[in-house]
Motif scaffolding. Sequence first.
Motif, mmCIF file in Angstrom:
data_model
loop_
_atom_site.group_PDB
_atom_site.id
_atom_site.type_symbol
_atom_site.label_atom_id
_atom_site.label_comp_id
_atom_site.label_asym_id
_atom_site.label_seq_id
_atom_site.Cartn_x
_atom_site.Cartn_y
_atom_site.Cartn_z
ATOM 1 N N UNK A 89 63.767 -8.226 28.243
ATOM 2 C CA UNK A 89 62.298 -8.193 28.317
ATOM 3 C C UNK A 89 61.680 -7.550 27.072
ATOM 4 N N UNK A 90 62.495 -7.373 26.020
ATOM 5 C CA UNK A 90 61.966 -6.897 24.742
ATOM 6 C C UNK A 90 61.835 -5.402 24.621
ATOM 7 N N UNK A 91 62.618 -4.625 25.392
ATOM 8 C CA UNK A 91 62.537 -3.163 25.335
ATOM 9 C C UNK A 91 63.786 -2.546 24.693
ATOM 10 N N UNK A 92 64.485 -3.332 23.878
ATOM 11 C CA UNK A 92 65.719 -2.860 23.251
ATOM 12 C C UNK A 92 65.543 -1.701 22.297
ATOM 13 N N UNK A 93 64.303 -1.464 21.839
ATOM 14 C CA UNK A 93 64.029 -0.373 20.890
ATOM 15 C C UNK A 93 63.791 0.970 21.594
ATOM 16 N N UNK A 94 63.545 0.960 22.915
ATOM 17 C CA UNK A 94 63.300 2.210 23.648
ATOM 18 C C UNK A 94 64.604 2.956 23.900
ATOM 19 N N UNK A 95 64.493 4.252 24.204
ATOM 20 C CA UNK A 95 65.654 5.025 24.647
ATOM 21 C C UNK A 95 65.424 5.435 26.096
ATOM 22 N N UNK A 96 66.500 5.694 26.837
ATOM 23 C CA UNK A 96 66.372 6.119 28.227
ATOM 24 C C UNK A 96 65.819 7.534 28.341
ATOM 25 N N UNK A 97 65.873 8.294 27.243
ATOM 26 C CA UNK A 97 65.360 9.669 27.252
ATOM 27 C C UNK A 97 63.848 9.710 27.070
ATOM 28 N N UNK A 98 63.244 8.592 26.760
ATOM 29 C CA UNK A 98 61.797 8.528 26.504
ATOM 30 C C UNK A 98 61.027 8.827 27.790
ATOM 31 N N UNK A 99 60.024 9.704 27.719
ATOM 32 C CA UNK A 99 59.254 10.049 28.920
ATOM 33 C C UNK A 99 58.248 8.946 29.236
ATOM 34 N N UNK A 100 57.978 8.737 30.513
ATOM 35 C CA UNK A 100 57.122 7.628 30.938
ATOM 36 C C UNK A 100 55.691 7.768 30.432
ATOM 37 N N UNK A 101 55.221 9.001 30.229
ATOM 38 C CA UNK A 101 53.826 9.159 29.790
ATOM 39 C C UNK A 101 53.607 8.704 28.346
ATOM 40 N N UNK A 102 54.682 8.473 27.588
ATOM 41 C CA UNK A 102 54.541 8.016 26.202
ATOM 42 C C UNK A 102 54.612 6.495 26.084
ATOM 43 N N UNK A 103 54.795 5.784 27.211
ATOM 44 C CA UNK A 103 54.912 4.326 27.177
ATOM 45 C C UNK A 103 53.545 3.659 27.242
#
Length: 203
Positions: free
Chosen positions: A108-122
Motif C-alpha cells: 500500500x506504499x508505506x515501505x518508507x515508514x518504520x514500525x517505531x514511528x508514532x501514530x501522531x506523526x502520520x
Amino acid sequence: WVFAGTRKFPGVDGLFRRLEKKRYRMHVRVFLSRFRGYVPCPACRATRLRPAALAVTIDGKNLADLTEMPIGALNSFFDSLRLPPAREKRVRTVMGEIRSRLRCLDEVGLGYLTLARTSRTLSGGETQRLRLAAGMGASLTRTLYVLDEPTVGLHARDAARVLGVLRRICRSGNTVLVVEHDPAVVEGADHLIVLGPEGGDRG
C-alpha cells in the motif's frame, strides 16, 4: 525550601502536584506542557523495551533494531531470513503472519515508514493506508471499505500498487467505495458515480 516547600509554602513541587490533579482542564495541560521535556531513558535507550526483551536477537538484530528499519527493508529481511528446520517449525505460523503483514504494508506504499514511528506523526493518507493494510491482513470478507483519496501524495507507481490492493480486497468478496480524483484509480473502478451540479469537468 524553594522546591520542597514548607508547611505554609507549597514550593515548586507542591504547585505541580496540585496542578497534576487538574489536568482535565485544557489551560492547565497547556501550562504544564511548557515545563515538561522528553529525555531518552538511559536504560532502554528510548526503545521502551526491557533489557530482557532487547537481549533477544534474530540474525544479530534485536526488536528495537528491527522496528527502526524501514518497512520495505524489514520485509526483505524477513523474506531472506533462513532458520534451522527445528526452529522454523516452531515459529512457522508467527513468521507467516509477520511476512504477510509486512508485505501488505509495503504493497500500500508505506515501505518508507518504520514500525517505531508514532501514530501522531502520520498523515491522514498514511493512516488510511495503514487501516487498509490491517484490513487486508485480517482477511475480512463481506466488508464495506470507505476510503477518502487513499492515493493522495503518492507517486504514480505507488498509486497503481494501491489500486492493485483495492482490487484484491474486492476479489475477496468485499466492497470498496473510494472518493478519488486520480485518473488511474477512477479508470480502474467497476462503477463510477460523478457528483456535482453537472457531470464531467463541470461537476
